[in-house]
Design a protein around this motif. Structure first.
Motif, PDB file in Angstrom:
ATOM      1  N   TYR A 351       0.863  -1.195   0.000  1.00 62.96           N
ATOM      2  CA  TYR A 351       0.000   0.000   0.000  1.00 62.96           C
ATOM      3  C   TYR A 351       0.893   1.236   0.000  1.00 62.96           C
ATOM      4  N   MET A 396     -13.691  -3.348   4.279  1.00 63.34           N
ATOM      5  CA  MET A 396     -12.820  -2.495   3.464  1.00 63.34           C
ATOM      6  C   MET A 396     -11.642  -3.244   2.872  1.00 63.34           C
ATOM      7  N   LYS A 397     -11.582  -4.521   3.196  1.00 65.54           N
ATOM      8  CA  LYS A 397     -10.398  -5.291   2.831  1.00 65.54           C
ATOM      9  C   LYS A 397     -10.019  -5.171   1.362  1.00 65.54           C
ATOM     10  N   GLU A 401      -8.044   2.411  -2.174  1.00 65.95           N
ATOM     11  CA  GLU A 401      -7.623   3.327  -1.129  1.00 65.95           C
ATOM     12  C   GLU A 401      -8.594   4.495  -0.944  1.00 65.95           C
ATOM     13  N   ILE A 404     -11.869   4.038   1.162  1.00 64.35           N
ATOM     14  CA  ILE A 404     -11.835   3.849   2.608  1.00 64.35           C
ATOM     15  C   ILE A 404     -12.144   5.182   3.283  1.00 64.35           C
ATOM     16  N   PRO A 475      -6.311  -1.989   5.772  1.00 63.89           N
ATOM     17  CA  PRO A 475      -7.098  -0.772   5.527  1.00 63.89           C
ATOM     18  C   PRO A 475      -6.774   0.342   6.522  1.00 63.89           C
ATOM     19  N   GLN A 478      -3.443   1.803   5.534  1.00 65.11           N
ATOM     20  CA  GLN A 478      -3.648   2.614   4.332  1.00 65.11           C
ATOM     21  C   GLN A 478      -4.251   3.960   4.670  1.00 65.11           C
TER      22      GLN A 478
END
Length: 644
Positions: A351, A396-397, A401, A404, A475, A478
């Motif tokens: 990420y 949210m897996k 990006e 989220i 998540p 991130q």
DNA sequence: TCCTGGAGCGC
DNA sequence: AGGCGCTCCAGGA
């Protein structure tokens, strides 16, 4: 039930054995006495390579004992001197069936310098085991013990089929040591030494001094102890060194010195008090902290916190690689299983991380102001209440990006923000006590505690992005870095739009502003104003003036050199700071770093114009080139260090 | 020429 | 058994 540990209770080599019927019968003492002092034994080995088997064998062992060491108060320098006069020992055995020199035999006979001569390696191993049994140290300490010294020692114990090998630890073990050391699963050293702490100063130095480049004993002795050692042999000795009194004596002295230096390194870095603080903060096991298990420390910290706040919550399973793959396959029955080859090195990023601005390259000769966010990621977690208790991480897996979202405002404080807030509060409290404390030793003790708190808070984010962590939550990681990038960008925009400030560079949590000013008072005023304007926008996030530079050479992202104003009250007092340039890298040779260093000095010199500086650099290059051509540079200067 | 890894830094 | 970002340098297609 308390047993006197006798032959009938063959469980441990300790004086007592305690048996408890149920964990419920264990409770914490109300009035806790201070922690008992520890006995520390520093060990150091010299190996030789067996010519036929090509295996390491132990030829020399040295030990330095330091009794009554406090694990809460750092060792005072006076105590370190005492260590040198504490009972030492050094033992040697003949190599290649050649008797050791007569002079050495004589020293051993008269017991000069605690020297012990033993007939062979088997006897040497038994000598060490007997010493350890007799001294019964709580801590076994040494440099690269887990990676080399103790590892070889255990292998030799196994190869020589030494009886009662587990005397090296406190737990009586009847396991086949051969099978143990040959197993590829994990490091067997700590298991064999159950009941004693293994303090490897190489591991500790790497963790506590990550900016150090060379972690050898001589290098650390110089940089941390300010001690320049004589040129040395290697840990791996040559058999020839055993043939002459002088060379063997040097080898023996060096072995004792290694143990002694290792002990001093541990004292200087306060490894025992610091690791104890880290351990008591997280509630894990001390020996694990000494092994550097950062992720596990955070895991325990969070487990304890969750047990306290949400006692009915089931903790997430800790998934192995195999488990994760199986889960993934189950949730996506249609998709083909992608075989990902796991290599030992660093993997590709999973990420996005911090924002790095394209630098406005050049040489700046008026004041540059550097502003930094304090503990950016921990602050973001608190500022936006980022936690697996405030967000649906599972949902949210697989989201991109930008899909989220931050938790809604007004939710109850999550577990992660709470842990961090409490750490910050504790640290503030410790620092407040520190200010009032008069006793220097207690100040040092408190300083170690506040450092442990800071280290713990700062390593939480990393564990959220770590796949093998129990609390792995990509998540969240991130979202945290995304907020970091946006926070930095907002600050840059503000500096530009509201202050007409020229931002020349920035990396993750910092920005560099070229003020164009020559008056320090005005620089400070600008910094203070910028800081105030940024900080009023946030509850927890906080920016600070990190440094002011009189001159700065900005070359590339992550590569710059500058003269830092050491103290804002004395703008004349400048200190050179270099980041990322060749001269801070070990994969360039000494000569190259020296030339580079000269060039940087010239360019950053306050008294020189850029043209004059460049002239000096060119002259120096000609001079050095001439020296190279005429072979006047020592070979040493051409050595590069690079791992393969 | 373009693209991939590693080293080794920076944060 | 924390993370990612960015030069550099080699080497292969």
């Amino acid at each position: 039930t308390l047993f006197r540990s006798k032959l009938c209770e063959r469980i441990a080599y300790t004086k007592f054995v305690v048996r408890v019927d149920s964990p419920e019968k264990i409770c914490v003492m109300k009035d806790q006495p201070g922690a008992p002092p520890l006995t520390v034994l520093a060990l150091s080995f010299k190996m030789v390579l067996h010519p036929k088997t090509n295996q390491h064998e132990i030829a020399v062992v040295a030990g330095v004992l330091m009794p009554e060491v406090s694990s809460s108060t750092p060792v005072e320098s006076g105590m370190i001197m005492h260590a040198a006069s504490a009972p030492n020992f050094v033992a040697v055995r003949p190599v290649n069936h050649k008797p050791v020199p007569i002079g050495i035999q004589e020293q051993a006979r008269t017991k000069t310098g605690g020297l012990e001569l033993v007939p062979n390696e088997q006897a040497l191993l038994n000598f060490v085991l007997a010493k350890v049994m007799k001294l019964d140290p709580d801590v076994i300490l040494g440099h690269d013990l887990t990676g080399f010294g103790l590892d070889v020692f255990l292998n030799r114990l196994a190869s020589c089929k030494t009886r009662d090998w587990s005397r090296i630890g406190r737990l009586i073990q009847r396991k086949d040591l051969n099978a143990m050391v040959k197993s590829k699963l994990g490091n067997h050293v700590p298991d064999a030494l159950a009941g004693r702490l293994v303090l490897d100063t190489l591991v500790s130095a790497k963790e506590l001094c990550p900016r150090e480049k060379d972690y050898s004993i001589p290098a650390l002795a110089e940089s941390l102890l300010n001690r320049k050692l004589h040129p040395r042999t290697d840990a791996l000795a040559t058999p020839i060194a055993f043939e002459y009194e002088q060379t063997l004596n040097a080898l023996l002295r060096e072995c004792v010195q290694d143990a002694e230096i290792s002990l001093q390194l541990s004292n200087t870095l306060s490894v025992l008090p610091l690791s104890r603080q880290l351990t008591s903060l997280s509630g894990n096991v001390w020996s694990k902290t000494l092994r550097g298990a950062r992720a596990e420390r955070i895991e325990f910290l969070l487990c304890h916190e969750l047990a306290l706040i949400k006692p009915k919550l089931l903790l997430p399973d800790k998934l192995s690689k195999y488990d994760r793959k199986a889960l993934e396959a189950a949730s996506n029955p249609g998709s083909a299983i992608v075989q990902t080859e796991e290599k030992a090195g660093r993997r590709k990023p999973q990420y996005a991380g911090g924002l790095v601005l394209e630098p406005k390259k050049g040489l700046y000769d008026r004041y540059v102001l550097q502003l930094d966010f304090n503990s950016l990621y921990p602050s973001i977690i608190q500022e936006y209440n980022i936690c697996f208790t405030t967000m649906d991480v599972d949902a949210m897996k697989n989201k991109a990006e930008d899909e989220i979202e931050l938790p809604e405002a007004g939710l109850a404080e999550g577990v992660l923000p709470r842990v961090l807030r409490r750490l910050v509060e504790q640290r503030r409290a410790v620092k407040a006590v520190m200010k009032k404390e008069q006793d220097a030793a207690k100040v040092k003790q408190l300083d170690i505690r506040q450092l442990a708190i800071k280290l713990t808070a700062n390593s939480l984010y990393g564990c959220l992005g770590f796949e093998n962590s129990r609390f792995f939550a990509r998540p969240l990681a991130q979202l945290i870095t995304l907020q970091g990038r946006e926070t930095l960008q907002r600050t840059i925009d503000l500096a530009r739009d509201s202050f007409n400030a020229e931002v020349i560079y920035g990396d993750t949590d910092s920005l560099f502003v070229y003020t164009g000013l020559e008056d320090m008072m005005k620089v400070r005023a600008l910094g203070t104003e910028l800081k105030r304007e940024v900080n009023k926008r946030y509850k927890t996030l906080e920016i600070e003036i990190d440094a002011v530079y009189a001159r700065m050479l900005l070359l590339k992202k992550k590569k710059y050199a500058a003269m830092k104003v050491a103290s804002l009250n004395e703008p004349q007092n400048l200190v050179r700071e270099v980041k990322g340039l060749d001269l801070v890298r070990h994969d360039w040779c000494g000569l190259s770093r020296m030339v580079s260093s000269f060039a940087v000095d010239q360019l950053l010199s306050k008294d020189l114009s850029a043209d004059d500086a460049i002239g000096n650099v060119l002259t120096n290059l000609d001079f050095i080139a001439n020296q190279v051509m005429t072979n006047q540079i020592a070979l040493q200067q051409y050595i590069i260090t690079r791992s393969l």
